[in-house]
Design an enzyme around this catalytic site. Structure first.
Site, PDB file in Angstrom:
ATOM      1  N   CYS A  69      38.322  35.154  36.666  1.00 19.97           N
ATOM      2  CA  CYS A  69      37.636  36.321  37.865  1.00 19.97           C
ATOM      3  C   CYS A  69      38.010  37.405  37.580  1.00 19.97           C
ATOM      4  O   CYS A  69      38.181  38.279  37.480  1.00 19.97           O
ATOM      5  CB  CYS A  69      38.557  35.784  38.220  1.00 19.97           C
ATOM      6  SG  CYS A  69      39.282  36.390  40.860  1.00 19.97           S
ATOM      7  N   CYS A  72      39.904  39.485  40.596  1.00 22.08           N
ATOM      8  CA  CYS A  72      41.374  39.792  39.823  1.00 22.08           C
ATOM      9  C   CYS A  72      41.597  40.214  38.912  1.00 22.08           C
ATOM     10  O   CYS A  72      42.300  41.578  38.556  1.00 22.08           O
ATOM     11  CB  CYS A  72      41.903  38.133  38.664  1.00 22.08           C
ATOM     12  SG  CYS A  72      41.212  36.643  39.776  1.00 22.08           S
TER      13      CYS A  72
END
Length: 145
Positions: A69, A72
């Site tokens: 991600c 993230c």
């Protein structure tokens, strides 16, 4: 009466009694000697998560994230900086949703990153999407005040 609070160690999960009269930033685990604060967010598996959720007397801030991600990975330094600013009012962890799929399922994590603030075994607040350091700090403090 000696007032204290119970905190699990991020490394060995040993429960530690921390007297409120002593500076929390100096607290060390009685078993492994790791500092209980100042090490940044720690990774939790299912067993560690359950121990922190049920036994810690401090709020627990959890970043549910994934290695694939982009947001993230982008938010990770901001999360670490926010945790450094928020400790010792809380403990902070990271849960890799791929490695710890049962936790992601239990908390119905549909997008990452997702921050969840827990206290005394209950979810207090949830926020999905990447945030900056000051946004994380403000969001958490809004629920802890």
């Amino acid at each position: 009466m000696d007032e204290s609070r119970i905190l699990p160690c991020p490394r060995c999960l040993t429960l530690n009694r921390l007297p409120l009269a002593r500076p929390a930033v100096e607290a060390r685990c009685g078993k492994c000697a790791l500092q209980l604060f100042g090490n940044g967010p720690f990774a939790l598996d299912v067993a560690g998560f359950d121990r922190f959720l049920t036994r810690s007397e401090l709020p627990l801030l959890v970043d549910f994230w994934a290695s694939w991600c982009g947001p993230c990975l982008q938010m990770a330094p901001a999360y670490e900086a926010a945790v450094a600013q928020l400790e010792p009012q809380l403990q902070a962890a990271k849960v890799d949703i791929d490695a710890q799929a049962p936790l992601a399922q239990r908390y119905q994590i549909r997008s990452v990153p997702t921050l969840i603030l827990f206290h005394r075994g209950r979810e207090i607040a949830r926020q999905s999407g990447a945030m900056g350091r000051s946004d994380i700090v403000d969001w958490v403090r809004g629920y802890l005040s």
